[in-house]
Design a protein around this motif. Structure first.
Motif, PDB file in Angstrom:
ATOM      1  N   LYS A   1      45.057  56.073  -7.585  1.00 41.47           N
ATOM      2  CA  LYS A   1      45.993  55.668  -8.746  1.00 41.47           C
ATOM      3  C   LYS A   1      47.343  55.347  -8.174  1.00 41.47           C
ATOM      4  CE  LYS A   1      46.665  58.826 -11.691  1.00 41.47           C
ATOM      5  NZ  LYS A   1      46.826  59.567 -13.002  1.00 41.47           N
TER       6      LYS A   1
ATOM      7  N   GLU B   1      54.406  64.503  -8.516  1.00 36.59           N
ATOM      8  CA  GLU B   1      53.096  63.767  -8.804  1.00 36.59           C
ATOM      9  C   GLU B   1      52.797  62.549  -8.276  1.00 36.59           C
ATOM     10  OE1 GLU B   1      52.156  64.505 -12.886  1.00 36.59           O
ATOM     11  OE2 GLU B   1      53.194  66.573 -12.723  1.00 36.59           O
TER      12      GLU B   1
ATOM     13  N   ASP C   1      51.373  59.743  -9.572  1.00 36.82           N
ATOM     14  CA  ASP C   1      51.316  58.284 -10.249  1.00 36.82           C
ATOM     15  C   ASP C   1      52.732  58.140 -11.081  1.00 36.82           C
ATOM     16  OD1 ASP C   1      51.309  60.674 -11.732  1.00 36.82           O
ATOM     17  OD2 ASP C   1      49.576  60.272 -13.079  1.00 36.82           O
TER      18      ASP C   1
ATOM     19  N   GLU D   1      54.703  58.145 -16.069  1.00 33.78           N
ATOM     20  CA  GLU D   1      53.453  58.556 -15.103  1.00 33.78           C
ATOM     21  C   GLU D   1      52.299  57.258 -15.667  1.00 33.78           C
ATOM     22  OE1 GLU D   1      51.312  61.824 -15.614  1.00 33.78           O
ATOM     23  OE2 GLU D   1      51.380  61.863 -17.705  1.00 33.78           O
TER      24      GLU D   1
ATOM     25  N   ASP E   1      48.715  57.199 -16.336  1.00 36.75           N
ATOM     26  CA  ASP E   1      47.414  57.765 -16.467  1.00 36.75           C
ATOM     27  C   ASP E   1      46.228  56.856 -17.110  1.00 36.75           C
ATOM     28  OD1 ASP E   1      47.678  60.175 -15.271  1.00 36.75           O
ATOM     29  OD2 ASP E   1      48.569  60.945 -17.059  1.00 36.75           O
TER      30      ASP E   1
HETATM   31 MG    MG Z   1      49.372  62.019 -14.361  1.00 41.79          MG
END
Ligand code: MG
Ligand code: PLP
Ligand code: MG
Length: 616
Positions: free
Chosen positions: A25, A104, A106, A225, A227
Motif C-alpha cells: 500500500k 504508519e 500509508d 492515510e 486505506d
Molecule cells: Mg492505515
C-alpha cells in the motif's frame, strides 16, 4: 535528539486491493513518488540517521528502497497475515534499542508534524490532528493533562476527545521497552493488537507523569492515510495540494553559488542550524561531534584506520593545524606549490619557521611526477605537503601516486584535500595519505565554520611527543582532549555542527561517487558552454578536477568582470574572480547542491553576455 524511525509497512491493504495488486500500500504514488518515499525523504531531511521498515506483504518491493537509501534496514514479519501492527513493531524493536519515531506507512503528511514531535520537550508524544472527516478515524482520549489514556475507532467510547490519531508518534527507548514487556506477557494476544492500542495501554498504566504519552495536537494539520479509494482521491485533490503549499512557504531563496565554496546547500542543511540551544559541553552534543567525526573517517578510508579531528575554523585553520602539528623540530618538509593553496601551505611553514623547500610547478600543466620523485628520493625530506585539488585553477594533482611513493621512502605525507574531499574518491590508506585536511563548506555541502584534519591512526601515534608549537590549533591536544571528554577544548560552532550532521546524512544518501557524477555532468555542460561562447579554459580538460574551471579572460574591450559578475548575480548566480598572478582568469565552480539544469541556465546566460566576442 531522536535519530531513528520505524515505519510499519507489513500490512496487506485489503480495502484498497483493487488499486494495489502487486505493490504494498505504501507504494501508491502521489505526484510521481511513492507514499513511503515521501515519508523517507522527510525523515532524512529532518536528520533521522536510520530508518527501520517492518515489512511483510510483498516485502521484495522494499529491496529497491534499501539499495537507494543506505540508511534503511528492513525487518520482515513472516506472520504478517495473522498478526497486526504490534507484531511487526515488536520485531522491528529487536533492531532498535533507542528512542524512535514510529510511523504508519500509508501516510501522506506535512513535515511540520515531525518538527513538532522532534522539538517537543516530552520524550513520549503522539501527534493528533483536528477532525478530518476522512472516515476510519482513530479517536484519541486524553486526561486533563493532555496525556493519552485510550484510543478507539468507536467514538462513543471516548470520554474526553482530543482529536484523531495521525500515525506518527515519538517514543523513548524506555517506553518502547515497556511495550515489549507487555507484548512478551502474552505474545499470542498482543501480536494481534494494533500498535497504537498498546501505546495507549502502556501510557494509561504508567503512574509517573514523565512516562505517559503526551498528546500534541495540530488542529489544521495537512495529512491523510490511504486505506481505500476515497482516501486516495482525498489525498490527491485536497491534502497533497495543501502540503505542497505549506512546503513552498518554507522554501529559502535559492542562490546558486558558482564560487568554489561555501557552496549551495539544501534547505534541510540550512534548517538543521535551527536547533535547540545546547551547551556544547553536554554529552549529547559530544555524541553529535563523535558521530560526525566517525562518519567523516568512513568517507576518508574507514573509521578503523582514520581519526578525524574537528576544529572551529576554516580550511586554512585545518591546514595550519596539520602543518604546525605534525613535523618535529628536525623534520625537513617538501611543499609542492602549483597554485595559491600550495603557496599558502608554504606561507604557513614559513610562519612556523619550519625547515622547508618549495617545489614550484606550473599552475596549469601537470606536475612532472618523476622529477618530484627524484627530489623526494635524494633530498633528505621527512615530510611532504601538497594540495590534492588546486582550487586556483581546477588542476587535479596526482597526489596518490606521489604520496604512495613518498610513503615507500618513509616520508610522511600531508594533503590539503579541502576542495577534493567528498567529491574525489579518496581512501587515505590506499592513496598513501598520512594526514589530510578538509572543511565543512565545500563538497560535503555543509556550512562554513568547521575544519577537519584526518589522520591515519598509525602516523598519528608518532606525533604525540612533538612539543606544542601552538595552542588552539594543536592537533594532538585537540584529539586527546576530545577522546577523554567528548568535548572540544574551546567553544565549537554548535549550529554549524548540526548542519554538518545533516550534510553528512545527505551525502550518505547520495553517495560520494554519485555526487561526483552529478558535479561532472554540470562540468560537461560548462566546458561545452565555454567552447560555444568562444572562450578558452586554462587547464587541459584531462588534467581538470571537473569541480572548478579557470577560464581565460578575453582581451575584448567590452569585457568587464565586475559587470559580468553583477549581471550573473541578478539572475541568482555567484561567479568568482581568478587568483593567479601569471594569467587573467575568472572561475566557475560546479560544487554544492546544484544540478545540470542550473548549469545549463548559467551557460545560456554566459553565451548571451559574451555575444560581443562574435561581433554580435
Ligand atoms: Mg492505515
Ligand atoms: N585549500 C584549498 C585547496 C582551498 O580550495 C581552500 C579554499 O578555497 C583553502 C585551502 C582554504 O579554505 P578556507 O578559505 O576555508 O580557509
Ligand atoms: Mg486506517
Amino acid at each position: 535528539m531522536v535519530k531513528k524511525a520505524i515505519i510499519l509497512a507489513a500490512g496487506m491493504g485489503v480495502r484498497i486491493s483493487d488499486i494495489v495488486k502487486d505493490i504494498p500500500k505504501s507504494f501508491i504514488e502521489i505526484d510521481g513518488k511513492t507514499l513511503i518515499e515521501h515519508s523517507i525523504d522527510k525523515l532524512i531531511a529532518r536528520g533521522i540517521e536510520e530508518i527501520i521498515i517492518g515489512t511483510g506483504h510483498i516485502d521484495t518491493a522494499f529491496e529497491v528502497l534499501k539499495s537507494k537509501y543506505k540508511c534503511i534496514k528492513t525487518v520482515k514479519n513472516n506472520a504478517y497475515a495473522d498478526t497486526s501492527s504490534m507484531g511487526t513493531l515488536a520485531l522491528c524493536l529487536k533492531e532498535c534499542n533507542d528512542d524512535a519515531l514510529i510511523l504508519e506507512s500509508d501516510l501522506l503528511y506535512d513535515s511540520t508534524g515531525l518538527d513538532v514531535l522532534i522539538n517537543s520537550f516530552e520524550d513520549n508524544v503522539m501527534l493528533v490532528s483536528g477532525f478530518t472527516n476522512s472516515t476510519d478515524e482513530v479517536w484519541i482520549d486524553q486526561d486533563d493533562n493532555n496525556n493519552l489514556t485510550y484510543l478507539s475507532k468507536d467514538k462513543a467510547t471516548i470520554k474526553n476527545l482530543a482529536g484523531e490519531l495521525v500515525g506518527i508518534t515519538k517514543l523513548s527507548k524506555d517506553f518502547l521497552n515497556q511495550m515489549i514487556l507487555k507484548y512478551n506477557e502474552n505474545i499470542d494476544v498482543y501480536k494481534k493488537k494494533d500498535y497504537e492500542s498498546v501505546i495507549a495501554e502502556v501510557s494509561s498504566l504508567n503512574t509517573d507523569k514523565y512516562k505517559k504519552v503526551k498528546i500534541s495536537k495540530l488542529d489544521n494539520y495537512a495529512w491523510c492515510e490511504i486505506d481505500c479509494k476515497e482516501h486516495l482521491s482525498r489525498a490527491e485533490n485536497i491534502v497533497y495540494p495543501k502540503i505542497k503549499e505549506k512546503e513552498l512557504s518554507r522554501k529559502i531563496k535559492r542562490n546558486i553559488l558558482l564560487n568554489p565554496g561555501p557552496a549551495t546547500t539544501t534547505d534541510s542543511v540550512k534548517y538543521a542550524q535551527c536547533c535547540p540551544d545546547i551547551c556544547p559541553r553536554e554529552l549529547e552534543f559530544g555524541k553529535v561531534m563523535e558521530w560526525v567525526s566517525l562518519e567523516l573517517s568512513d568517507m576518508a578510508g574507514g573509521r578503523e584506520h582514520i581519526e578525524t579531528v574537528l576544529f572551529g575554523g576554516s580550511g586554512t585553520a585545518a591546514d595550519e593545524v596539520m602543518i604546525s602539528s605534525c613535523i618535529p623540530k628536525n623534520g625537513r618538509l617538501l611543499i609542492i606549490n602549483n597554485g595559491a593553496y600550495g603557496a599558502r601551505l608554504a606561507k604557513i611553514a614559513s610562519v612556523y619557521n619550519l625547515d622547508y623547500t618549495e617545489y614550484k610547478s606550473s599552475t596549469y600543466e601537470m606536475i612532472n611526477i618523476n622529477d618530484v620523485k627524484d627530489k623526494l628520493k635524494s633530498g633528505g625530506y621527512t615530510h611532504l605537503a601538497m594540495v590534492y585539488h588546486e582550487t586556483t585553477t581546477g588542476l587535479l594533482n596526482p597526489a596518490p601516486e606521489i604520496c604512495r611513493f613518498a610513503q615507500e621512502h618513509n616520508i610522511v605525507t600531508m594533503i590539503d584535500a579541502v576542495s577534493a574531499f567528498a567529491a574525489v574518491d579518496i581512501n587515505m590508506i590506499r592513496d598513501g595519505f598520512d594526514f589530510m585536511t578538509s572543511t565543512s563548506n565545500k563538497n560535503i555541502q555543509g556550512m562554513a565554520g568547521l575544519g577537519f584534519v584526518f589522520c591515519n591512526r598509525q602516523s598519528f601515534e608518532k606525533i604525540k611527543d612533538i612539543p606544542m608549537n601552538n595552542y588552539y590549533l594543536n592537533l594532538y591536544d585537540q584529539y586527546k582532549s576530545f577522546k577523554n571528554t567528548y568535548q572540544m577544548r574551546f567553544t565549537p560552532p554548535v549550529q554549524i555542527t548540526y548542519a554538518l550532521h545533516q550534510a553528512i546524512i545527505e551525502t550518505k544518501v547520495e553517495t560520494i561517487a554519485k555526487r561526483y557524477e552529478r558535479y561532472a555532468a554540470c562540468w560537461e555542460i560548462l566546458q561545452q558552454g565555454v567552447k560555444d561562447t568562444g572562450l578558452k579554459m586554462l587547464v587541459k580538460p584531462e588534467h581538470q578536477s571537473k569541480l572548478i574551471t579557470a577560464i581565460i579572460e578575453p582581451k575584448h574591450k567590452q569585457y568587464n568582470f565586475n559587470e559580468f559578475h553583477d549581471k550573473a548575480m541578478k539572475i541568482g548566480f555567484t561567479i568568482y574572480p581568478g587568483k593567479l598572478s601569471d594569467a587573467d582568469t575568472f572561475r566557475i565552480a560546479n560544487i554544492g547542491d546544484i544540478y545540470p539544469e542550473d548549469m545549463q541556465r548559467f551557460v545560456e546566460f554566459m553565451k548571451e553576455y559574451f555575444k560581443f566576442l562574435k561581433g554580435e
